[in-house]
Design a protein around this motif. Structure first.
Motif, mmCIF file in Angstrom:
data_model
loop_
_atom_site.group_PDB
_atom_site.id
_atom_site.type_symbol
_atom_site.label_atom_id
_atom_site.label_comp_id
_atom_site.label_asym_id
_atom_site.label_seq_id
_atom_site.Cartn_x
_atom_site.Cartn_y
_atom_site.Cartn_z
ATOM 1 N N GLN A 25 82.573 71.889 15.560
ATOM 2 C CA GLN A 25 83.325 70.900 14.801
ATOM 3 C C GLN A 25 82.553 70.675 13.515
ATOM 4 N N PHE A 27 82.386 68.753 9.469
ATOM 5 C CA PHE A 27 82.813 67.623 8.648
ATOM 6 C C PHE A 27 82.656 67.984 7.182
ATOM 7 N N ASP A 53 87.440 73.038 14.455
ATOM 8 C CA ASP A 53 87.921 71.678 14.214
ATOM 9 C C ASP A 53 87.213 71.153 12.965
ATOM 10 N N THR A 55 87.021 67.910 10.201
ATOM 11 C CA THR A 55 87.370 66.552 9.806
ATOM 12 C C THR A 55 86.914 66.357 8.368
ATOM 13 N N CYS A 56 87.839 65.894 7.522
ATOM 14 C CA CYS A 56 87.551 65.658 6.110
ATOM 15 C C CYS A 56 87.556 64.155 5.869
ATOM 16 N N VAL A 57 86.512 63.670 5.196
ATOM 17 C CA VAL A 57 86.391 62.248 4.901
ATOM 18 C C VAL A 57 86.391 62.085 3.386
ATOM 19 N N GLU A 77 93.279 72.784 13.416
ATOM 20 C CA GLU A 77 92.832 71.462 13.846
ATOM 21 C C GLU A 77 92.076 70.804 12.693
ATOM 22 N N VAL A 78 92.818 70.043 11.856
ATOM 23 C CA VAL A 78 92.242 69.391 10.680
ATOM 24 C C VAL A 78 92.637 67.925 10.692
ATOM 25 N N THR A 79 91.657 67.055 10.520
ATOM 26 C CA THR A 79 91.882 65.616 10.413
ATOM 27 C C THR A 79 91.382 65.171 9.050
ATOM 28 N N ILE A 80 92.170 64.337 8.374
ATOM 29 C CA ILE A 80 91.755 63.795 7.086
ATOM 30 C C ILE A 80 91.665 62.282 7.216
ATOM 31 N N VAL A 81 90.499 61.744 6.884
ATOM 32 C CA VAL A 81 90.267 60.304 6.900
ATOM 33 C C VAL A 81 90.117 59.870 5.449
#
Length: 110
Positions: A25, A27, A53, A55-57, A77-81
């Protein structure tokens, strides 16, 4: 990575990650998500090396950049916060109202 201010395309100026990120994972910290080009390139860079996976912040984002990243990462699987979503991009790809240049904010100007 940094955005070339003339072409608005991402340029890699330093590669310091392992070649093999298999099953990791990862970031990405990007203070401003404007056009999405640099963030998409960073995401692709990580997946090309085996990340599963990402995750972008981001502190702030423009709707156009969010849309571009979403379209470019379908099936991954990409999450953007995001801290805040600003109004839009202007004609030269800057976030409006934005917060100015992130590098200038961090390091000052000459």
């Amino acid at each position: 990575m940094v955005r070339n201010e003339e072409t608005l395309q991402p340029d890699i100026y330093a590669e310091r990650l392992p070649d093999d990120l298999s099953n990791r994972q990862c970031f990405v910290l990007d203070p401003m998500l404007a056009t999405g080009g640099s963030l998409i390139a960073a995401i692709n860079y990580l997946f090309d090396r085996g990340a599963v996976d990402v995750t972008c912040v981001c502190l702030i984002a423009a709707p156009e950049g969010l849309d571009a990243v979403e379209a470019a990462t379908v099936g991954r699987e990409v999450t953007i916060v995001v801290g805040a979503k600003d109004e839009k991009l202007n004609e030269v790809g800057y976030i409006v109202p934005g917060l100015g240049d992130a590098g200038d904010r961090l390091y000052g100007t000459v």
